[in-house]
Design a protein around this motif. Structure first.
Motif, mmCIF file in Angstrom:
data_model
loop_
_atom_site.group_PDB
_atom_site.id
_atom_site.type_symbol
_atom_site.label_atom_id
_atom_site.label_comp_id
_atom_site.label_asym_id
_atom_site.label_seq_id
_atom_site.Cartn_x
_atom_site.Cartn_y
_atom_site.Cartn_z
ATOM 1 N N UNK A 285 -14.023 51.709 -39.875
ATOM 2 C CA UNK A 285 -14.844 53.077 -40.154
ATOM 3 C C UNK A 285 -13.847 53.989 -40.209
ATOM 4 N N UNK A 286 -12.899 54.154 -39.509
ATOM 5 C CA UNK A 286 -12.020 55.296 -39.686
ATOM 6 C C UNK A 286 -11.152 55.125 -41.003
ATOM 7 N N UNK A 287 -10.987 54.067 -41.655
ATOM 8 C CA UNK A 287 -10.235 53.930 -42.910
ATOM 9 C C UNK A 287 -11.087 54.834 -43.937
ATOM 10 N N UNK A 288 -12.390 54.542 -43.648
ATOM 11 C CA UNK A 288 -13.476 55.414 -44.633
ATOM 12 C C UNK A 288 -13.201 56.713 -44.330
ATOM 13 N N UNK A 289 -13.220 57.090 -43.180
ATOM 14 C CA UNK A 289 -13.024 58.560 -42.934
ATOM 15 C C UNK A 289 -11.868 59.024 -43.594
ATOM 16 N N UNK A 290 -10.702 58.303 -43.301
ATOM 17 C CA UNK A 290 -9.695 58.831 -43.992
ATOM 18 C C UNK A 290 -9.483 58.967 -45.651
ATOM 19 N N UNK A 291 -10.356 58.077 -46.078
ATOM 20 C CA UNK A 291 -10.330 58.069 -47.678
ATOM 21 C C UNK A 291 -11.098 59.303 -48.150
ATOM 22 N N UNK A 292 -12.358 59.509 -47.283
ATOM 23 C CA UNK A 292 -13.148 60.837 -47.829
ATOM 24 C C UNK A 292 -12.184 62.105 -47.442
ATOM 25 N N UNK A 293 -11.404 62.099 -46.278
ATOM 26 C CA UNK A 293 -10.806 63.259 -45.828
ATOM 27 C C UNK A 293 -9.624 63.674 -46.977
ATOM 28 N N UNK A 294 -8.724 62.497 -47.409
ATOM 29 C CA UNK A 294 -7.751 62.699 -48.421
ATOM 30 C C UNK A 294 -8.342 63.215 -49.635
ATOM 31 N N UNK A 295 -9.412 62.542 -50.233
ATOM 32 C CA UNK A 295 -9.679 62.813 -51.584
ATOM 33 C C UNK A 295 -10.548 64.209 -51.397
ATOM 34 N N UNK A 296 -10.936 64.841 -50.518
ATOM 35 C CA UNK A 296 -11.288 66.241 -50.242
ATOM 36 C C UNK A 296 -10.431 67.142 -50.200
ATOM 37 N N UNK A 297 -9.287 66.794 -49.584
ATOM 38 C CA UNK A 297 -8.387 67.690 -49.225
ATOM 39 C C UNK A 297 -6.933 67.524 -50.271
ATOM 40 N N UNK A 298 -6.830 66.290 -50.693
ATOM 41 C CA UNK A 298 -5.625 66.363 -51.531
ATOM 42 C C UNK A 298 -5.862 65.413 -52.876
ATOM 43 N N UNK A 299 -6.795 65.873 -53.750
ATOM 44 C CA UNK A 299 -7.134 64.902 -54.673
ATOM 45 C C UNK A 299 -6.105 65.028 -56.036
ATOM 46 N N UNK A 300 -5.387 66.086 -55.873
ATOM 47 C CA UNK A 300 -4.262 66.228 -56.965
ATOM 48 C C UNK A 300 -3.257 65.381 -56.810
ATOM 49 N N UNK A 301 -3.143 65.033 -55.736
ATOM 50 C CA UNK A 301 -1.967 63.757 -55.646
ATOM 51 C C UNK A 301 -2.078 62.582 -56.334
ATOM 52 N N UNK A 302 -3.255 62.208 -56.308
ATOM 53 C CA UNK A 302 -3.635 60.794 -57.366
ATOM 54 C C UNK A 302 -3.289 61.043 -58.729
#
Length: 505
Positions: free
Chosen positions: A333-350
């Motif tokens: 469940x937490x891994x899904x939360x980290x995915x969501x937070x990362x893409x919302x906060x730092x999408x430019x890194x991808x």
């Protein structure tokens, strides 16, 4: 007595609610970070390989972590977009358009829910291992073939035949164009890291190999200003692809319904096969197959409503979860939360990740699906099963996933039918010329030619005792053939005695 009632009451209040003891939250937190770091590049890579926006792969990863993670079924298994479905998704998008993808995934999810309610989940465990291995090998070959094109800086052809015919041009692009040469270089380095990471010291191996490969190679590509195509990732909200009116109208067409069925069966099979493998990796609660099928169906239904990619349980992420020391569902469940937070906060890194690097990740995933060690072992120990495996894989590569899998299943059924229809014959000839024939095993229509050949070779001038009493099963075709043979001998005035199986006259 009071203590028992209190315990029972607590158990009742906790029924159906995830139980995450405080003593395990540290281990689950650490494991969730590992799974997140493994899942992030794979979510993006699977989406790009499927020919859809990268954000849709991340949406599926978030739903797989949070929605499916909270539902009962499996404890350690992690769900998300899978490399094994890229072939299906690319074909569906090519045939029906991106707008219809959500309808197909929603329909597949609802079918999975129906199968789970109907308790069909456990039946997936009865599929021949040779067909499963052949199916995964065929998918792996198609993935590897398709991902060579992004490495060479070219668009991946939509159909397998075009992927084969385009190989000469791809090879030329890899060695003659700046983008092809750079793509080949970073892909080779990525694959070397991925395959060689297990040889590193144990302390270093704790860092996920995909993360190391993506970070190091992407940083090198950026520092050297290599002419490579980069991953494009935008807003998740803008990427949501809710099916529109035209897409809903196509839901009742035979082609779209066929795609729904294919998605549902392949996704279910991959998830439940993964569950069997993951259960062998840990000592915790084992997967409840029908509940897991319900959870997968709910996840795919949610993905369909948002127009995202289909999901399955993924052995790469699940294995990483177990090896990282996860104890409960909290890690997934937490891994899904980290995915969501990362893409919302730092999408430019991808956007710094070259598509050739993601292609290399999927080439390795395809190689793992081949499972060459299992193929070689099957060829060495069981040639007929190996033939079914190869037939399934070849038909998937030369036709498509559904047709190839169905052909493999058909071949497995035919082989099994012949195996269980073995018919033995014992012959004894006495001094007085009396002949005794004893048949054993199963006399079915598949063995009718053998039965008739033996009976028709009996000389007409000999008296015969035909003993079928030890035959376990005598079907109508063989029964009728024996009766006709006896009737013919009676017309020829040849002495014949017949002992039928119990219950057969």
């Amino acid at each position: 007595m009071t203590a028992q009632l209190d315990a029972s009451s607590k158990k009742g209040r906790g029924a159906g609610v995830p139980q995450w003891p405080k003593g395990t939250i540290g281990a689950d937190f650490a494991a969730s970070l590992v799974v997140f770091l493994v899942a992030l590049p794979l979510c993006v890579g699977v989406a790009v390989a499927s020919g859809v926006p990268a954000e849709l792969g991340i949406i599926t990863g978030v739903i797989g972590g949070i929605v499916v993670g909270l539902l009962p079924g499996s404890t350690m298994q992690v769900s998300g977009p899978a490399a094994g479905l890229t072939v299906l998704v690319a074909s569906a998008v090519s045939d029906h358009g991106l707008g219809t993808l959500g309808v197909i995934v929603l329909g597949a999810g609802l079918m999975q829910i129906v199968m789970g309610i109907g308790r069909i989940g456990t039946w997936f465990r009865a599929i021949s291992p040779s067909v499963v291995t052949g199916m995964l090998a065929g998918i792996g070959l198609v993935i590897m073939l398709g991902q060579l094109y992004p490495v060479g800086g070219l668009e991946q052809p939509a159909h397998t035949a075009e992927k084969f015919t385009g190989l000469p041009g791809l090879v030329a692009a890899m060695f003659t164009t700046p983008q092809g040469q750079a793509g080949l270089g970073v892909a080779v380095v990525t694959l070397v890291i991925l395959f060689g990471w297990q040889k590193m010291p144990e302390k270093v191996r704790g860092i996920p190999a995909p993360l190391v490969a993506v970070v190091l190679v992407s940083a090198a590509a950026w520092a050297l200003s290599l002419p490579l195509k980069m991953t494009e990732v935008g807003s998740l909200l803008d990427a949501i692809n809710i099916p529109a009116g035209d897409a809903w109208a196509s839901a009742v067409t035979p082609a779209v319904i066929g795609s729904m069925v294919t998605f549902a069966l392949i996704a279910s099979a991959e998830s439940l096969f993964s569950a069997a493998a993951v259960d062998r990796m840990h000592d915790g609660p084992k997967t409840q197959y029908n509940k897991e099928l319900l959870a997968q169906g709910a996840g795919n239904a949610a993905c369909g409503l948002l127009g995202a990619l289909p999901m399955t349980a993924v052995i790469v992420r699940s294995g990483a979860n177990v090896r990282a020391g996860a104890k409960t569902k909290a890690s997934r469940v937490l891994h899904g939360v980290w995915l969501l937070l990362f893409v919302m906060a730092l999408p430019g890194l991808l956007g710094y990740i070259p598509t050739a690097v993601l292609a290399a990740l999927l080439i390795q995933a395809g190689w793992k699906l081949l499972e060459l060690n299992k193929v070689v072992e099957m060829i060495r120990t069981n040639r007929p099963e190996a033939l079914i495996l190869v037939l399934t894989a070849v038909m998937i590569v030369s036709t498509d996933l559904l047709i190839g899998t169905l052909i493999g299943l058909g071949a497995a059924v035919i082989k099994t039918a012949f195996d269980v229809s073995r018919l033995s014959v014992k012959e004894e000839e006495h001094d007085d010329g009396h002949l005794r024939l004893e048949f054993g095993g199963n006399a079915t229509f598949l063995r009718l030619p053998r039965l008739l050949e033996r009976l028709e070779n009996v000389p007409a001038d000999k008296s015969v005792h035909l003993d079928l009493s030890t035959v376990r099963h005598l079907d109508q075709a063989c029964h009728q053939a024996v009766e006709n043979w006896v009737a013919q001998r009676e017309r020829d005035n040849a002495r014949t005695e017949v002992a039928m199986p119990a219950g057969v006259r």
